[in-house]
Motif scaffolding. Sequence first.
Motif, mmCIF file in Angstrom:
data_model
loop_
_atom_site.group_PDB
_atom_site.id
_atom_site.type_symbol
_atom_site.label_atom_id
_atom_site.label_comp_id
_atom_site.label_asym_id
_atom_site.label_seq_id
_atom_site.Cartn_x
_atom_site.Cartn_y
_atom_site.Cartn_z
ATOM 1 N N UNK A 17 20.278 0.491 -28.408
ATOM 2 C CA UNK A 17 21.515 -0.126 -28.901
ATOM 3 C C UNK A 17 22.424 0.864 -29.631
ATOM 4 N N UNK A 18 21.840 1.780 -30.434
ATOM 5 C CA UNK A 18 22.660 2.781 -31.118
ATOM 6 C C UNK A 18 23.297 3.740 -30.115
ATOM 7 N N UNK A 19 22.526 4.115 -29.093
ATOM 8 C CA UNK A 19 23.082 4.995 -28.063
ATOM 9 C C UNK A 19 24.217 4.311 -27.325
ATOM 10 N N UNK A 20 24.070 3.032 -27.071
ATOM 11 C CA UNK A 20 25.143 2.268 -26.429
ATOM 12 C C UNK A 20 26.392 2.236 -27.303
ATOM 13 N N UNK A 21 26.219 1.986 -28.599
ATOM 14 C CA UNK A 21 27.365 1.939 -29.510
ATOM 15 C C UNK A 21 28.060 3.299 -29.577
ATOM 16 N N UNK A 22 27.285 4.375 -29.629
ATOM 17 C CA UNK A 22 27.882 5.714 -29.669
ATOM 18 C C UNK A 22 28.692 5.985 -28.400
ATOM 19 N N UNK A 23 28.137 5.627 -27.260
ATOM 20 C CA UNK A 23 28.810 5.906 -25.995
ATOM 21 C C UNK A 23 30.074 5.060 -25.860
ATOM 22 N N UNK A 24 30.030 3.823 -26.321
ATOM 23 C CA UNK A 24 31.237 2.990 -26.330
ATOM 24 C C UNK A 24 32.291 3.563 -27.280
ATOM 25 N N UNK A 25 31.840 4.082 -28.428
ATOM 26 C CA UNK A 25 32.773 4.741 -29.349
ATOM 27 C C UNK A 25 33.415 5.940 -28.670
ATOM 28 N N UNK A 26 32.609 6.727 -27.967
ATOM 29 C CA UNK A 26 33.132 7.889 -27.259
ATOM 30 C C UNK A 26 34.180 7.475 -26.232
ATOM 31 N N UNK A 27 33.893 6.402 -25.493
ATOM 32 C CA UNK A 27 34.855 5.889 -24.516
ATOM 33 C C UNK A 27 36.151 5.468 -25.207
ATOM 34 N N UNK A 28 36.015 4.778 -26.327
ATOM 35 C CA UNK A 28 37.189 4.288 -27.051
ATOM 36 C C UNK A 28 38.052 5.443 -27.537
ATOM 37 N N UNK A 29 37.415 6.466 -28.095
ATOM 38 C CA UNK A 29 38.158 7.636 -28.552
ATOM 39 C C UNK A 29 38.817 8.342 -27.378
ATOM 40 N N UNK A 30 38.063 8.527 -26.294
ATOM 41 C CA UNK A 30 38.599 9.218 -25.121
ATOM 42 C C UNK A 30 39.895 8.592 -24.626
ATOM 43 N N UNK A 31 39.886 7.269 -24.489
ATOM 44 C CA UNK A 31 41.024 6.609 -23.847
ATOM 45 C C UNK A 31 42.049 6.086 -24.842
ATOM 46 N N UNK A 32 41.733 6.131 -26.126
ATOM 47 C CA UNK A 32 42.738 5.794 -27.144
ATOM 48 C C UNK A 32 43.578 7.009 -27.510
ATOM 49 N N UNK A 33 42.945 8.186 -27.517
ATOM 50 C CA UNK A 33 43.630 9.409 -27.929
ATOM 51 C C UNK A 33 43.936 10.341 -26.749
ATOM 52 N N UNK A 34 43.497 9.974 -25.558
ATOM 53 C CA UNK A 34 43.799 10.786 -24.382
ATOM 54 C C UNK A 34 42.978 12.040 -24.241
ATOM 55 N N UNK A 35 41.746 12.037 -24.762
ATOM 56 C CA UNK A 35 40.901 13.224 -24.659
ATOM 57 C C UNK A 35 39.765 13.009 -23.659
ATOM 58 N N UNK A 36 39.949 12.077 -22.732
ATOM 59 C CA UNK A 36 38.975 11.876 -21.672
ATOM 60 C C UNK A 36 38.943 13.114 -20.773
ATOM 61 N N UNK A 37 37.837 13.301 -20.036
ATOM 62 C CA UNK A 37 37.762 14.481 -19.156
ATOM 63 C C UNK A 37 38.953 14.530 -18.196
ATOM 64 N N UNK A 38 39.472 15.713 -17.996
ATOM 65 C CA UNK A 38 40.600 15.860 -17.085
ATOM 66 C C UNK A 38 40.231 15.360 -15.703
ATOM 67 N N UNK A 39 41.137 14.591 -15.116
ATOM 68 C CA UNK A 39 40.900 13.953 -13.834
ATOM 69 C C UNK A 39 41.506 14.764 -12.696
ATOM 70 N N UNK A 40 41.029 14.557 -11.472
ATOM 71 C CA UNK A 40 41.728 15.143 -10.328
ATOM 72 C C UNK A 40 43.187 14.710 -10.334
ATOM 73 N N UNK A 41 44.065 15.585 -9.893
ATOM 74 C CA UNK A 41 45.494 15.314 -9.959
ATOM 75 C C UNK A 41 45.873 13.971 -9.326
ATOM 76 N N UNK A 42 45.215 13.619 -8.220
ATOM 77 C CA UNK A 42 45.586 12.387 -7.510
ATOM 78 C C UNK A 42 45.188 11.132 -8.283
ATOM 79 N N UNK A 43 44.384 11.286 -9.343
ATOM 80 C CA UNK A 43 43.962 10.123 -10.129
ATOM 81 C C UNK A 43 44.724 9.991 -11.437
ATOM 82 N N UNK A 44 45.700 10.827 -11.677
ATOM 83 C CA UNK A 44 46.402 10.786 -12.961
ATOM 84 C C UNK A 44 47.200 9.497 -13.155
ATOM 85 N N UNK A 45 47.504 8.797 -12.052
ATOM 86 C CA UNK A 45 48.202 7.510 -12.187
ATOM 87 C C UNK A 45 47.224 6.338 -12.140
ATOM 88 N N UNK A 46 45.941 6.628 -12.198
ATOM 89 C CA UNK A 46 44.920 5.572 -12.147
ATOM 90 C C UNK A 46 44.095 5.512 -13.423
#
Length: 205
Positions: free
Chosen positions: A144-173
Amino acid sequence: MKLDKLLKHRAIIWLLLAVNIPGTIYGYIWYGNQLVYTAANYPNWLLPFVPDSPTASLFFTLALILLLYPPRTTAGITVRALIEALAVVTSVKYGIWAVSIIAAGGYQGGSIVWQDWMLMTSHAGMAVEALLYARFFVCRKMLPLALLWTLLNDTVDYSYGVYPWLPRVLTDDVPQVRTFTFLLTLVSAAAAWLASKGVHSRRAQ
């Protein structure tokens, strides 16, 4: 089981370490440009959230070392369980995520070069090895703690835009990638729970 005996053989674990340690180092080097860009354009506290896959690989590498040299104290066992839980959830999640994103980029017309095939192979290996070794880990209570950490990581990634760089064709997805990422975290935690089922009943720590 013969497979269990093979996987727990110290020579096999050392072989995996010989693969995972350089792979982890290479992973952080791979993220070098994004880390430099993040440091220059974002608050520094976001830096630990950038290199997702190599950090997952680092957790699994530490988990293998702790399998070779298990701690005996209560505190040590607790730390081991947390590291193992993070290792399984994040290795399964980012292993599948990388393969899926590269494949999606290729499906939408992006080029898939030899480095991409290398990344897909290595990341698929991350997920497979984590699921294979979860049965030997004492991580179930910490999932459960690992799940919470990973969800936090997801939230930070997509709230602040620091998710892994995507292939160019996926930048609009990005919205679709974000949804897939959160769902994959839940699926990975469930897979980790099932793969580690029964460990505590078989092993007294």
